[in-house]
Design an enzyme around this catalytic site. Structure first.
Site, mmCIF file in Angstrom:
data_model
loop_
_atom_site.group_PDB
_atom_site.id
_atom_site.type_symbol
_atom_site.label_atom_id
_atom_site.label_comp_id
_atom_site.label_asym_id
_atom_site.label_seq_id
_atom_site.Cartn_x
_atom_site.Cartn_y
_atom_site.Cartn_z
ATOM 1 N N HIS A 332 59.150 68.524 -6.358
ATOM 2 C CA HIS A 332 58.562 69.094 -5.156
ATOM 3 C C HIS A 332 57.043 69.012 -5.307
ATOM 4 O O HIS A 332 56.479 69.620 -6.194
ATOM 5 C CB HIS A 332 59.015 70.557 -5.007
ATOM 6 C CG HIS A 332 58.626 71.200 -3.712
ATOM 7 N ND1 HIS A 332 57.322 71.458 -3.359
ATOM 8 C CD2 HIS A 332 59.382 71.643 -2.673
ATOM 9 C CE1 HIS A 332 57.291 72.039 -2.171
ATOM 10 N NE2 HIS A 332 58.533 72.158 -1.741
ATOM 11 N N HIS A 376 55.593 80.290 -9.274
ATOM 12 C CA HIS A 376 54.192 79.896 -9.316
ATOM 13 C C HIS A 376 53.283 81.099 -9.525
ATOM 14 O O HIS A 376 53.557 82.199 -9.062
ATOM 15 C CB HIS A 376 53.834 79.227 -7.973
ATOM 16 C CG HIS A 376 52.530 78.500 -7.962
ATOM 17 N ND1 HIS A 376 51.787 78.311 -6.815
ATOM 18 C CD2 HIS A 376 51.839 77.912 -8.954
ATOM 19 C CE1 HIS A 376 50.697 77.619 -7.094
ATOM 20 N NE2 HIS A 376 50.701 77.366 -8.390
ATOM 21 N N GLU A 382 47.403 83.274 -1.406
ATOM 22 C CA GLU A 382 48.307 82.585 -0.492
ATOM 23 C C GLU A 382 48.877 83.572 0.531
ATOM 24 O O GLU A 382 49.648 84.468 0.185
ATOM 25 C CB GLU A 382 49.456 81.924 -1.262
ATOM 26 C CG GLU A 382 48.998 80.857 -2.247
ATOM 27 C CD GLU A 382 50.154 80.177 -2.959
ATOM 28 O OE1 GLU A 382 51.314 80.486 -2.634
ATOM 29 O OE2 GLU A 382 49.902 79.341 -3.848
ATOM 30 N N HIS A 411 50.643 86.599 -1.485
ATOM 31 C CA HIS A 411 50.686 86.516 -2.945
ATOM 32 C C HIS A 411 49.261 86.246 -3.405
ATOM 33 O O HIS A 411 48.716 85.167 -3.204
ATOM 34 C CB HIS A 411 51.660 85.420 -3.391
ATOM 35 C CG HIS A 411 53.041 85.622 -2.830
ATOM 36 N ND1 HIS A 411 53.601 84.776 -1.901
ATOM 37 C CD2 HIS A 411 53.955 86.606 -3.041
ATOM 38 C CE1 HIS A 411 54.797 85.210 -1.575
ATOM 39 N NE2 HIS A 411 55.035 86.322 -2.255
ATOM 40 N N HIS A 417 55.116 84.527 -7.805
ATOM 41 C CA HIS A 417 55.919 84.419 -6.598
ATOM 42 C C HIS A 417 56.791 83.179 -6.686
ATOM 43 O O HIS A 417 56.686 82.388 -7.628
ATOM 44 C CB HIS A 417 55.036 84.365 -5.348
ATOM 45 C CG HIS A 417 54.036 83.247 -5.350
ATOM 46 N ND1 HIS A 417 52.855 83.295 -6.067
ATOM 47 C CD2 HIS A 417 54.034 82.033 -4.727
ATOM 48 C CE1 HIS A 417 52.160 82.183 -5.886
ATOM 49 N NE2 HIS A 417 52.868 81.390 -5.081
#
Length: 484
Positions: A332, A376, A382, A411, A417
């Site tokens: 990803h 992450h 974010e 986050h 998260h």
């Protein structure tokens, strides 16, 4: 061009200039635009010349932003009516601070992961765009031209003929640039440069200093109608940057095409209120200045720009035209490949703010790729929102809960998260042995290098999900089990 009273126009009459960062020119009356010079002694048709500068005079040419306006009356006309602070007097419904948060005392650091449901509006509330704006988080100080602010809004009356004020409200922002993301109900936005409609799935950028008015499109704003029986309301998100302007991200090895293409950005064409128009009447001008709101009365509409030329303009963009790039082998990729707009930060390669989307797209990875985003921790803040549908990493349990349209999550810097437990388990079991087209939703992210404080509204509002972090409780230890 359509000119004069709004009742003589319709949405279909609107036309746009195509491009990003281009120098455009537009006139709503033949012969209004001077030729061969910017500031003639005798301006055509008795107009006044005015320049608006979005950058310093000495900014390098490729970054320099300014426009020349030719208007029936200059912006200084009416300024003998001094600005005074909002929050009292005849306009007591307007907050003292934009977004309702006093940054000197209402903002608090909190590193915990946060999630909110959709921003509500009670049926008996009658609020306009300004009154329905709520600060969620922010950083820095607009007086120092540093930092950002993030808002959610929910409103059901127009700034034009505002029910709570009894006069037309118009606003400009001295602090920075606004990026609006409608989630529910299309907006009718009037600016000094012309008019735009902005629907869910589109965004709009209004640069610093440009006067604007935000109404709800289906209120038939062309005729200044506010229907008290209409229970619909507009909802969405807004990002503000206190420094610089948004620009397209560099494409690097992607090449010369892809992501958000320049030709798909739309700028308004010139429009003015004629002298005998019902819209050309006394009004209230609001100024967002150092996060505070100031007001003054004005004897006429600010929308008297008959012609203009330049590259400092409002614009809109249809997110459905974003050309997504994705992995076709394995893993990803980083979400930065979905960046629509960026604003430069102090460090090379690090943005003050990015606007990123997660659009419908094809996943064509190998059978051993975990397709949702990975777990992450990040040097960036974010903030995510959902325009429609679902987000593949936060689906909730048994069809309930999860990340909902109109909701948001946060986050902060180095806050852990990732996908919730149910989404993680389901996708570990997914063999992903053939390409899959994701068409289930449109999510976005405001990402910033700034560490942000949260408002009292963000921390205490009814739609905050205080048990949000429990979505990861099912991620039990499996080591050293051998997974086949």
């Amino acid at each position: 061009m359509c000119e004069g009273q709004k009742s003589n126009c319709s949405e279909e009459d609107l036309s746009y200039h195509h491009g990003f960062g281009n120098h455009f020119e537009s006139q709503a009356f033949p012969g209004a635009l001077p030729q061969g010079r910017n500031n003639p002694r005798i301006v055509p048709l008795g107009l006044y010349t005015e320049q608006i500068s979005g950058t310093a005079f000495t900014t390098p040419r490729h970054d320099n932003r300014r426009s020349w306006l030719y208007r029936a009356q200059p912006s200084v006309s009416g300024t003998s009516n001094s600005f005074c602070a909002c929050g009292g007097g005849t306009l007591s419904s307007l907050p003292k601070s934009f977004g309702g948060a006093d940054w000197s005392q209402d903002m608090k650091l909190d590193p915990n992961p946060m999630r909110w449901g959709a921003t509500p509006l009670q049926p008996n509330e009658r609020v306009n765009f300004i009154e329905g704006m709520h600060t969620l988080l922010g950083s820095g100080d607009p007086t120092c031209k540093s930092g950002i602010s993030i808002y959610v809004y929910a409103f059901n009356t127009d700034m034009s003929g505002s029910a709570s004020v009894g006069e037309d409200l118009h606003m400009y922002n001295s602090d920075g640039d606004f990026l609006l993301v409608p989630q529910q109900e299309a907006l009718w936005i009037q600016t000094e440069f012309g008019r735009l409609t902005v629907a869910p799935g589109e965004i709009c950028v209004i640069p610093r200093g440009i006067v604007f008015t935000v109404n709800i499109l289906n209120h038939n704003n062309l005729n200044h109608q506010n229907n008290a029986e209409d229970q619909s309301f507009a909802r969405g998100y807004m990002l503000e940057i206190f420094r610089g302007h948004f620009q397209l991200p560099e494409l690097g090895p992607i090449g010369s095409n892809g992501l958000a293409n320049s030709r798909d950005f739309l700028h308004p064409t010139a429009y003015y209120e004629s002298e005998d128009s019902q819209s050309n009447r006394s009004c209230i001008i609001l100024n967002k200045f150092g996060q505070q709101l100031f007001q003054r009365s004005n004897p006429h509409s600010p929308y008297n720009v008959v012609a203009w030329h330049g590259n400092y303009l409002p614009y809109k963009y249809d997110l459905g035209k974003f050309c997504a790039v994705n992995s076709v082998t394995y893993d990803h990729p980083d979400p930065s490949i979905y960046t629509v707009l960026t604003a430069k930060g102090d460090e090379n390669g690090t943005a003050l703010a990015d606007f990123v989307i997660f659009p419908p797209r094809v996943f064509a990875t190998d059978p051993n790729t975990f397709r949702p985003p990975w777990f992450h921790r990040n040097v960036m803040t974010e903030f995510m929102g959902l325009i429609y549908g679902k987000y593949d990493a936060k689906k909730g349990t048994n069809g309930s809960g999860g990340f909902v349209p109109g909701g948001a999550s946060l986050h902060s810097i180095m806050t852990a998260h990732g996908p919730d437990a149910d989404s993680y388990i389901a996708n570990v079991k997914n063999p992903c042995d053939e390409p899959t087209k994701f068409e289930g939703g449109l999510a976005f992210m405001f990402e910033s290098s700034a560490m942000c404080k949260l408002s009292q509204y963000a921390l205490n509002c009814e739609q905050r999900e205080k048990d949000y972090a429990h979505c990861w409780d099912g991620l039990d230890r499996a080591f050293p089990n051998q997974v086949e």
